[in-house]
Design a protein around this motif. Structure first.
Motif, PDB file in Angstrom:
ATOM      1  N   ALA A  95     -44.117  36.426 -26.445  1.00  0.00           N
ATOM      2  CA  ALA A  95     -43.126  37.213 -27.183  1.00  0.00           C
ATOM      3  C   ALA A  95     -42.340  38.121 -26.236  1.00  0.00           C
ATOM      4  N   GLU A  96     -43.015  38.747 -25.281  1.00  0.00           N
ATOM      5  CA  GLU A  96     -42.324  39.599 -24.311  1.00  0.00           C
ATOM      6  C   GLU A  96     -41.371  38.776 -23.452  1.00  0.00           C
ATOM      7  N   ALA A  97     -41.808  37.587 -23.069  1.00  0.00           N
ATOM      8  CA  ALA A  97     -40.963  36.716 -22.242  1.00  0.00           C
ATOM      9  C   ALA A  97     -39.689  36.343 -22.971  1.00  0.00           C
ATOM     10  N   ARG A  98     -39.805  36.051 -24.248  1.00  0.00           N
ATOM     11  CA  ARG A  98     -38.600  35.696 -25.019  1.00  0.00           C
ATOM     12  C   ARG A  98     -37.588  36.837 -24.995  1.00  0.00           C
ATOM     13  N   GLY A  99     -38.056  38.068 -24.967  1.00  0.00           N
ATOM     14  CA  GLY A  99     -37.167  39.219 -24.945  1.00  0.00           C
ATOM     15  C   GLY A  99     -36.635  39.576 -23.561  1.00  0.00           C
ATOM     16  N   ARG A 100     -37.343  39.169 -22.502  1.00  0.00           N
ATOM     17  CA  ARG A 100     -36.976  39.583 -21.142  1.00  0.00           C
ATOM     18  C   ARG A 100     -36.502  38.455 -20.228  1.00  0.00           C
ATOM     19  N   ALA A 101     -36.583  37.220 -20.672  1.00  0.00           N
ATOM     20  CA  ALA A 101     -36.312  36.086 -19.790  1.00  0.00           C
ATOM     21  C   ALA A 101     -34.885  36.069 -19.249  1.00  0.00           C
ATOM     22  N   THR A 102     -33.910  36.292 -20.102  1.00  0.00           N
ATOM     23  CA  THR A 102     -32.524  36.228 -19.639  1.00  0.00           C
ATOM     24  C   THR A 102     -32.252  37.298 -18.590  1.00  0.00           C
ATOM     25  N   GLU A 103     -32.754  38.492 -18.804  1.00  0.00           N
ATOM     26  CA  GLU A 103     -32.592  39.572 -17.821  1.00  0.00           C
ATOM     27  C   GLU A 103     -33.270  39.196 -16.501  1.00  0.00           C
ATOM     28  N   ALA A 104     -34.455  38.613 -16.572  1.00  0.00           N
ATOM     29  CA  ALA A 104     -35.169  38.182 -15.362  1.00  0.00           C
ATOM     30  C   ALA A 104     -34.395  37.083 -14.643  1.00  0.00           C
ATOM     31  N   CYS A 105     -33.817  36.169 -15.404  1.00  0.00           N
ATOM     32  CA  CYS A 105     -33.018  35.097 -14.790  1.00  0.00           C
ATOM     33  C   CYS A 105     -31.789  35.673 -14.096  1.00  0.00           C
ATOM     34  N   GLN A 106     -31.137  36.636 -14.737  1.00  0.00           N
ATOM     35  CA  GLN A 106     -29.950  37.248 -14.136  1.00  0.00           C
ATOM     36  C   GLN A 106     -30.308  37.915 -12.813  1.00  0.00           C
ATOM     37  N   LYS A 107     -31.485  38.486 -12.737  1.00  0.00           N
ATOM     38  CA  LYS A 107     -31.920  39.169 -11.523  1.00  0.00           C
ATOM     39  C   LYS A 107     -32.401  38.199 -10.438  1.00  0.00           C
ATOM     40  N   HIS A 108     -33.183  37.173 -10.828  1.00  0.00           N
ATOM     41  CA  HIS A 108     -33.846  36.313  -9.847  1.00  0.00           C
ATOM     42  C   HIS A 108     -33.188  34.950  -9.623  1.00  0.00           C
ATOM     43  N   GLU A 109     -32.423  34.468 -10.578  1.00  0.00           N
ATOM     44  CA  GLU A 109     -31.742  33.169 -10.463  1.00  0.00           C
ATOM     45  C   GLU A 109     -30.304  33.319 -10.973  1.00  0.00           C
ATOM     46  N   PRO A 110     -29.538  34.284 -10.445  1.00  0.00           N
ATOM     47  CA  PRO A 110     -28.198  34.521 -11.000  1.00  0.00           C
ATOM     48  C   PRO A 110     -27.258  33.344 -10.751  1.00  0.00           C
ATOM     49  N   PRO A 111     -26.382  33.059 -11.702  1.00  0.00           N
ATOM     50  CA  PRO A 111     -25.428  31.956 -11.525  1.00  0.00           C
ATOM     51  C   PRO A 111     -24.584  32.088 -10.256  1.00  0.00           C
ATOM     52  N   SER A 112     -24.315  33.312  -9.835  1.00  0.00           N
ATOM     53  CA  SER A 112     -23.506  33.501  -8.618  1.00  0.00           C
ATOM     54  C   SER A 112     -24.187  32.891  -7.387  1.00  0.00           C
ATOM     55  N   ASP A 113     -25.514  32.815  -7.374  1.00  0.00           N
ATOM     56  CA  ASP A 113     -26.232  32.183  -6.260  1.00  0.00           C
ATOM     57  C   ASP A 113     -25.983  30.677  -6.203  1.00  0.00           C
ATOM     58  N   TYR A 114     -25.454  30.109  -7.277  1.00  0.00           N
ATOM     59  CA  TYR A 114     -25.204  28.673  -7.371  1.00  0.00           C
ATOM     60  C   TYR A 114     -23.711  28.360  -7.375  1.00  0.00           C
ATOM     61  N   GLY A 115     -22.893  29.354  -7.003  1.00  0.00           N
ATOM     62  CA  GLY A 115     -21.459  29.129  -6.906  1.00  0.00           C
ATOM     63  C   GLY A 115     -20.665  29.449  -8.159  1.00  0.00           C
ATOM     64  N   TYR A 116     -21.312  29.963  -9.198  1.00  0.00           N
ATOM     65  CA  TYR A 116     -20.607  30.329 -10.422  1.00  0.00           C
ATOM     66  C   TYR A 116     -19.961  31.703 -10.254  1.00  0.00           C
ATOM     67  N   ASP A 117     -18.717  31.833 -10.674  1.00  0.00           N
ATOM     68  CA  ASP A 117     -17.982  33.095 -10.593  1.00  0.00           C
ATOM     69  C   ASP A 117     -18.602  34.106 -11.557  1.00  0.00           C
ATOM     70  N   PRO A 118     -19.108  35.244 -11.046  1.00  0.00           N
ATOM     71  CA  PRO A 118     -19.760  36.222 -11.919  1.00  0.00           C
ATOM     72  C   PRO A 118     -18.817  36.856 -12.947  1.00  0.00           C
ATOM     73  N   LYS A 119     -17.516  36.704 -12.763  1.00  0.00           N
ATOM     74  CA  LYS A 119     -16.574  37.204 -13.771  1.00  0.00           C
ATOM     75  C   LYS A 119     -16.538  36.288 -14.992  1.00  0.00           C
ATOM     76  N   LEU A 120     -16.913  35.019 -14.797  1.00  0.00           N
ATOM     77  CA  LEU A 120     -16.821  34.032 -15.874  1.00  0.00           C
ATOM     78  C   LEU A 120     -18.167  33.590 -16.431  1.00  0.00           C
ATOM     79  N   TYR A 121     -19.226  33.705 -15.619  1.00  0.00           N
ATOM     80  CA  TYR A 121     -20.527  33.151 -16.001  1.00  0.00           C
ATOM     81  C   TYR A 121     -21.617  34.213 -15.999  1.00  0.00           C
ATOM     82  N   THR A 122     -22.613  33.984 -16.818  1.00  0.00           N
ATOM     83  CA  THR A 122     -23.785  34.844 -16.861  1.00  0.00           C
ATOM     84  C   THR A 122     -25.025  33.965 -17.044  1.00  0.00           C
ATOM     85  N   SER A 123     -26.156  34.601 -17.129  1.00  0.00           N
ATOM     86  CA  SER A 123     -27.423  33.886 -17.295  1.00  0.00           C
ATOM     87  C   SER A 123     -27.793  33.730 -18.758  1.00  0.00           C
TER      88      SER A 123
END
Length: 186
Positions: A125-153
């Motif tokens: 249950a905690e993971a469901r609430g925190r996963a997107t924030e954790a992804c933004q911090k540890h696997e951000p789209p910008s690390d994969y070439g996505y423009d942070p102005k257009l994309y998010t986790s």
């Protein structure tokens, strides 16, 4: 995942494991918390096995993965869990608990970037609430070439990752405006 042939039972015993590692390497890199396993036939069972070693993928608990993986997943396949989602998969969200595998050359809503392991004490249950924030911090789209102005986790959390004890969540890229992505994005 497949089989590897050998001329003799001794050759199968000596080379089967390494050849299975090679055969499954590409798929293992795309999945979270899996390992290769070579089912090498005994000397007595070598002929009955067709002179082949079976190459399997096992999950973190040492259990076989269920469902199609690798190249064996048809477009339109639906995921109700994250166990067989792979890096670079393109997805359309069907519901909060279900995604559809779609072609990356056509319109799609999300692309799998990678996986993030939540801390061992994190509940499902905690993971469901925190996963997107954790992804933004540890696997951000910008690390994969996505423009942070257009994309998010975004993220997917599956029951299997908690029942296996791996606590891995699937991290995806999505457009901030809620639109679809197309071929070649980023």
């Amino acid at each position: 995942m497949g089989t590897v042939s050998a001329a003799t039972a001794t050759e199968a015993r000596l080379t089967g494991r390494g050849r299975c590692e090679q055969l499954t390497e590409e798929t293992r890199k795309k999945l979270a918390d899996v390992r290769s396993y070579a089912a090498v036939p005994t000397r007595a069972g070598f002929e009955a096995a067709g002179r082949r070693t079976a190459c399997l993928l096992l999950d973190a608990r040492g259990k076989p993965l269920f469902g199609p993986i690798g190249e064996h997943r048809p477009l339109g396949m639906r995921f109700s869990d994250t166990a067989t989602m792979q890096k670079r998969d393109c997805l359309d969200r069907v519901s909060d608990n279900e995604a559809e595998l779609v072609s990356c050359s056509g319109p799609h809503r999300e692309q799998v970037l990678g996986f993030h392991r939540m801390s061992p004490g994190t509940t499902l249950a905690e993971a469901r609430g925190r996963a997107t924030e954790a992804c933004q911090k540890h696997e951000p789209p910008s690390d994969y070439g996505y423009d942070p102005k257009l994309y998010t986790s975004s993220s997917w959390v599956g029951n299997s990752a908690w029942s296996s004890g791996t606590h891995s969540v699937v991290c995806t890229a999505v457009r901030k405006d809620g639109g679809t992505m197309g071929e070649g994005e980023p």
